[in-house]
Design a protein around this motif. Structure first.
Motif, PDB file in Angstrom:
ATOM      1  N   SER A 166      -3.110  -3.406  11.623  1.00 52.61           N
ATOM      2  CA  SER A 166      -4.354  -3.667  12.349  1.00 52.61           C
ATOM      3  C   SER A 166      -5.532  -2.907  11.741  1.00 52.61           C
ATOM      4  CB  SER A 166      -4.186  -3.275  13.823  1.00 52.61           C
ATOM      5  OG  SER A 166      -4.125  -1.862  13.981  1.00 52.61           O
ATOM      6  N   ARG A 167      -5.243  -1.899  10.937  1.00 56.29           N
ATOM      7  CA  ARG A 167      -6.271  -1.108  10.251  1.00 56.29           C
ATOM      8  C   ARG A 167      -6.417  -1.535   8.792  1.00 56.29           C
ATOM      9  NH1 ARG A 167      -4.790   4.994  12.556  1.00 56.29           N
ATOM     10  NH2 ARG A 167      -4.765   4.416  14.775  1.00 56.29           N
ATOM     11  N   GLY A 168      -5.760  -2.614   8.420  1.00 55.45           N
ATOM     12  CA  GLY A 168      -5.885  -3.133   7.061  1.00 55.45           C
ATOM     13  C   GLY A 168      -4.969  -2.493   6.050  1.00 55.45           C
ATOM     14  N   ILE A 169      -3.969  -1.788   6.511  1.00 55.91           N
ATOM     15  CA  ILE A 169      -3.021  -1.123   5.609  1.00 55.91           C
ATOM     16  C   ILE A 169      -1.670  -1.815   5.723  1.00 55.91           C
ATOM     17  CG2 ILE A 169      -1.837   1.040   5.069  1.00 55.91           C
ATOM     18  CD1 ILE A 169      -4.226   2.492   6.401  1.00 55.91           C
ATOM     19  N   ARG A 170      -1.193  -2.328   4.608  1.00 56.15           N
ATOM     20  CA  ARG A 170       0.080  -3.049   4.603  1.00 56.15           C
ATOM     21  C   ARG A 170       1.156  -2.165   3.982  1.00 56.15           C
ATOM     22  NH1 ARG A 170       0.563  -8.269   5.205  1.00 56.15           N
ATOM     23  NH2 ARG A 170       2.093  -8.419   3.523  1.00 56.15           N
ATOM     24  N   VAL A 171       2.203  -1.916   4.751  1.00 58.02           N
ATOM     25  CA  VAL A 171       3.266  -1.025   4.276  1.00 58.02           C
ATOM     26  C   VAL A 171       4.603  -1.762   4.232  1.00 58.02           C
ATOM     27  CG1 VAL A 171       2.152   1.059   5.142  1.00 58.02           C
ATOM     28  CG2 VAL A 171       3.772  -0.168   6.603  1.00 58.02           C
ATOM     29  N   THR A 172       5.446  -1.304   3.335  1.00 55.30           N
ATOM     30  CA  THR A 172       6.856  -1.695   3.332  1.00 55.30           C
ATOM     31  C   THR A 172       7.604  -0.762   4.285  1.00 55.30           C
ATOM     32  OG1 THR A 172       6.866  -2.598   1.096  1.00 55.30           O
ATOM     33  CG2 THR A 172       8.960  -1.742   1.928  1.00 55.30           C
ATOM     34  N   VAL A 173       8.492  -1.331   5.092  1.00 53.76           N
ATOM     35  CA  VAL A 173       9.381  -0.523   5.928  1.00 53.76           C
ATOM     36  C   VAL A 173      10.792  -0.702   5.398  1.00 53.76           C
ATOM     37  CG1 VAL A 173      10.321  -0.111   8.222  1.00 53.76           C
ATOM     38  CG2 VAL A 173       7.899  -0.685   7.958  1.00 53.76           C
ATOM     39  N   LEU A 174      11.372   0.390   4.916  1.00 52.87           N
ATOM     40  CA  LEU A 174      12.700   0.374   4.308  1.00 52.87           C
ATOM     41  C   LEU A 174      13.643   1.182   5.198  1.00 52.87           C
ATOM     42  CD1 LEU A 174      13.967  -0.739   1.649  1.00 52.87           C
ATOM     43  CD2 LEU A 174      13.591   1.535   0.674  1.00 52.87           C
ATOM     44  N   HIS A 175      14.559   0.486   5.844  1.00 50.03           N
ATOM     45  CA  HIS A 175      15.543   1.145   6.705  1.00 50.03           C
ATOM     46  C   HIS A 175      16.729   1.609   5.876  1.00 50.03           C
ATOM     47  CE1 HIS A 175      18.369   2.038   9.848  1.00 50.03           C
ATOM     48  NE2 HIS A 175      19.102   0.976   9.621  1.00 50.03           N
ATOM     49  N   VAL A 212       1.087   8.187   6.800  1.00 50.28           N
ATOM     50  CA  VAL A 212       0.771   7.137   5.825  1.00 50.28           C
ATOM     51  C   VAL A 212      -0.680   7.242   5.387  1.00 50.28           C
ATOM     52  CG1 VAL A 212       0.516   4.646   5.505  1.00 50.28           C
ATOM     53  CG2 VAL A 212       2.572   5.550   6.605  1.00 50.28           C
ATOM     54  N   GLU A 213      -1.571   7.454   6.330  1.00 50.82           N
ATOM     55  CA  GLU A 213      -2.989   7.581   5.970  1.00 50.82           C
ATOM     56  C   GLU A 213      -3.223   8.793   5.071  1.00 50.82           C
ATOM     57  OE1 GLU A 213      -4.991   5.449   9.898  1.00 50.82           O
ATOM     58  OE2 GLU A 213      -4.628   7.617   9.922  1.00 50.82           O
ATOM     59  N   GLN A 214      -2.498   9.867   5.324  1.00 51.19           N
ATOM     60  CA  GLN A 214      -2.624  11.059   4.483  1.00 51.19           C
ATOM     61  C   GLN A 214      -2.083  10.828   3.082  1.00 51.19           C
ATOM     62  OE1 GLN A 214      -0.657  14.095   7.022  1.00 51.19           O
ATOM     63  NE2 GLN A 214      -2.524  15.262   6.779  1.00 51.19           N
ATOM     64  N   VAL A 215      -0.925  10.174   2.990  1.00 49.38           N
ATOM     65  CA  VAL A 215      -0.325   9.974   1.674  1.00 49.38           C
ATOM     66  C   VAL A 215      -1.142   8.986   0.839  1.00 49.38           C
ATOM     67  CG1 VAL A 215       1.292   8.034   2.040  1.00 49.38           C
ATOM     68  CG2 VAL A 215       1.979   9.957   0.608  1.00 49.38           C
ATOM     69  N   LEU A 216      -1.828   8.065   1.517  1.00 51.29           N
ATOM     70  CA  LEU A 216      -2.708   7.157   0.780  1.00 51.29           C
ATOM     71  C   LEU A 216      -3.890   7.905   0.189  1.00 51.29           C
ATOM     72  CD1 LEU A 216      -2.693   3.957   3.031  1.00 51.29           C
ATOM     73  CD2 LEU A 216      -1.674   4.244   0.768  1.00 51.29           C
ATOM     74  N   GLN A 217      -4.367   8.929   0.859  1.00 49.41           N
ATOM     75  CA  GLN A 217      -5.443   9.757   0.285  1.00 49.41           C
ATOM     76  C   GLN A 217      -4.945  10.463  -0.971  1.00 49.41           C
ATOM     77  OE1 GLN A 217      -6.903  12.408   3.313  1.00 49.41           O
ATOM     78  NE2 GLN A 217      -7.671  10.753   4.621  1.00 49.41           N
ATOM     79  N   ARG A 218      -3.713  10.934  -0.925  1.00 46.90           N
ATOM     80  CA  ARG A 218      -3.143  11.584  -2.117  1.00 46.90           C
ATOM     81  C   ARG A 218      -2.957  10.578  -3.252  1.00 46.90           C
ATOM     82  NH1 ARG A 218       1.599  15.746  -0.041  1.00 46.90           N
ATOM     83  NH2 ARG A 218       0.348  16.829   1.570  1.00 46.90           N
ATOM     84  N   LYS A 219      -2.617   9.355  -2.860  1.00 46.28           N
ATOM     85  CA  LYS A 219      -2.452   8.286  -3.853  1.00 46.28           C
ATOM     86  C   LYS A 219      -3.773   7.949  -4.517  1.00 46.28           C
ATOM     87  CE  LYS A 219      -0.982   3.417  -4.022  1.00 46.28           C
ATOM     88  NZ  LYS A 219      -0.503   2.269  -3.204  1.00 46.28           N
ATOM     89  N   GLU A 257       2.620   7.344  16.151  1.00 49.00           N
ATOM     90  CA  GLU A 257       1.280   7.774  15.736  1.00 49.00           C
ATOM     91  C   GLU A 257       1.346   8.827  14.632  1.00 49.00           C
ATOM     92  OE1 GLU A 257       2.538  10.394  19.201  1.00 49.00           O
ATOM     93  OE2 GLU A 257       2.682   8.265  18.655  1.00 49.00           O
ATOM     94  N   ASN A 258       2.402   9.621  14.623  1.00 50.02           N
ATOM     95  CA  ASN A 258       2.562  10.621  13.558  1.00 50.02           C
ATOM     96  C   ASN A 258       2.938   9.960  12.239  1.00 50.02           C
ATOM     97  OD1 ASN A 258       3.962  12.085  16.272  1.00 50.02           O
ATOM     98  ND2 ASN A 258       2.289  13.187  15.276  1.00 50.02           N
ATOM     99  N   ILE A 259       3.698   8.887  12.309  1.00 51.02           N
ATOM    100  CA  ILE A 259       4.025   8.123  11.098  1.00 51.02           C
ATOM    101  C   ILE A 259       2.767   7.484  10.537  1.00 51.02           C
ATOM    102  CG2 ILE A 259       5.422   6.256  10.146  1.00 51.02           C
ATOM    103  CD1 ILE A 259       7.410   6.761  12.472  1.00 51.02           C
ATOM    104  N   VAL A 260       1.948   6.925  11.434  1.00 57.20           N
ATOM    105  CA  VAL A 260       0.668   6.326  11.016  1.00 57.20           C
ATOM    106  C   VAL A 260      -0.186   7.367  10.298  1.00 57.20           C
ATOM    107  CG1 VAL A 260      -1.519   5.390  11.851  1.00 57.20           C
ATOM    108  CG2 VAL A 260       0.639   4.541  12.784  1.00 57.20           C
ATOM    109  N   HIS A 261      -0.295   8.549  10.887  1.00 60.08           N
ATOM    110  CA  HIS A 261      -1.119   9.603  10.299  1.00 60.08           C
ATOM    111  C   HIS A 261      -0.592  10.018   8.931  1.00 60.08           C
ATOM    112  CE1 HIS A 261      -3.863  12.954  10.100  1.00 60.08           C
ATOM    113  NE2 HIS A 261      -2.873  13.837  10.047  1.00 60.08           N
ATOM    114  N   ASP A 304       0.805  -1.222   0.000  1.00 59.83           N
ATOM    115  CA  ASP A 304       0.000   0.000   0.000  1.00 59.83           C
ATOM    116  C   ASP A 304       0.841   1.277   0.000  1.00 59.83           C
ATOM    117  OD1 ASP A 304      -2.418  -1.426   0.026  1.00 59.83           O
ATOM    118  OD2 ASP A 304      -2.332  -1.655   2.195  1.00 59.83           O
ATOM    119  N   ALA A 305       1.910   1.293   0.756  1.00 57.89           N
ATOM    120  CA  ALA A 305       2.793   2.465   0.847  1.00 57.89           C
ATOM    121  C   ALA A 305       4.133   2.006   1.404  1.00 57.89           C
ATOM    122  CB  ALA A 305       2.189   3.546   1.735  1.00 57.89           C
TER     123      ALA A 305
END
Length: 319
Positions: free
Chosen positions: A218-227, A310-317, A304-308, A196-197
């Motif tokens: 837990s909210r149904g959003i699957r993300v890649t985490v790239l360190h 991601v949710e914002q960037v998905l709206q832009r997507k 929680e700010n990272i979560v927010h 998803d992101a």
């Protein structure tokens, strides 16, 4: 890769122990301290191998100049101070006497970021990645845990040229397994796979990114985490691949929003694969002293700010 967080370990303890070992096994290695050894744990070298420990006092410019001189005669000085001091007080010496001739000097920025144990805002280093990655010939590294600190130091010991390593003060959960993990300059590490992101993180924010990814799942959003342990050189191919595959990027760092990881990633994306992107970092404001939780909340860089973001960037997507 599957990630299970282990016991919390302080980067500075690993730094001190590893530098003791390097000073004992490599005759080139010397430790140069700016009168902060008990805080940075460079005092471990002073105790275990005093002939390799050089006390430079509160004189960072001179310390870097001495390090440059040592490097010109074949030694490998490791210079350590708080990130706020070494990257700003001694910047001219770093640029002119170390980086321009590409001398074999290793620079450690301890107590980086916001969470510096209530030392006060003068001791918080929020600009070091931006400063150091702008310098030609400079390698810039930002480990996520103690295991990576050790592996980066072993790399730096073998690398011929200036290296800057950014360290946090307080213990962080262990992410990597010491046996299986290997550090490679310029390579990102995928810690979690999702379509998803993508969250691209460095340093202390990688643990918080993994926490955010769990909440998102837990909210149904699957993300890649790239360190991104190597901020310079940065893994352009991994950034482009993530953008092409997930179509949305969030970067996060315990650093000013200007000039650090987020800026580096944006530079890659705008030239290769523009996608919706947001940056989680300290905004254009002065820092303050306080508890870790209070600072993470006030400066909006917690999980929680990272979560927010991601949710914002998905709206832009457009999802």
């Amino acid at each position: 890769m599957a990630v299970q967080l282990g016991n919390a370990v302080a980067m500075r303890d690993v730094f001190g122990d590893t530098l003791v070992r390097l000073s004992q096994t490599d005759p080139r290695v010397y430790a140069l301290d700016g009168d902060l050894a008990t805080s940075t744990k460079m005092d471990k070298v002073a105790e275990a191998n005093p002939s390799k420990f050089l006390q430079m006092g509160i004189a960072e410019q001179n310390m870097v100049g001495v390090a440059a001189g040592l490097a010109t005669v074949g030694l490998q000085p490791w210079v350590c101070s708080f990130a706020a001091f070494i990257t700003k007080r001694a910047l001219d010496q770093i640029m002119v006497t170390v980086a321009q001739p590409k001398l074999d000097v290793k620079m450690i920025g301890a107590y980086s970021g916001l969470l510096t144990g209530c030392t006060g805002k003068t001791h918080q280093g929020l600009e070091d990645l931006a400063i150091m990655r702008s310098i030609p010939n400079m390698v810039v590294l930002s480990p996520a845990d103690g295991v990576e600190v050790k592996k980066m130091m072993e790399f730096a010991n073998q690398y011929n040229g200036p290296v800057y390593i950014r360290l946090a003060r307080d213990p962080l959960p262990t992410i990597f397994d010491e046996v299986s993990y290997s550090f490679t300059l310029g390579k990102a590490i995928k810690l979690k796979d999702g379509e998803d992101a993508t969250i691209i993180s460095t340093g202390t924010q990688t643990v918080r990114s993994l926490e955010a990814a769990q909440t998102l799942e837990s909210r149904g959003i699957r993300v890649t985490v790239l360190h991104m342990p190597s901020v310079k050189p940065i893994d352009q191919a991994a950034i482009v691949e993530a953008a092409e595959r997930t179509g949305a990027i969030v970067t996060t760092e315990e650093h000013t929003i200007y000039g650090g990881l987020g800026s580096a990633v944006a530079e890659v994306l705008v030239e290769n694969c523009p996608v919706p992107m947001l940056r989680v970092a300290v905004q254009d404001r002065n820092s303050e002293s306080g508890s870790n939780d209070a600072l993470l909340k006030k400066y909006n860089i917690g999980p929680e700010n990272i979560v927010h973001a991601v949710e914002q960037v998905l709206q832009r997507k457009g999802k």
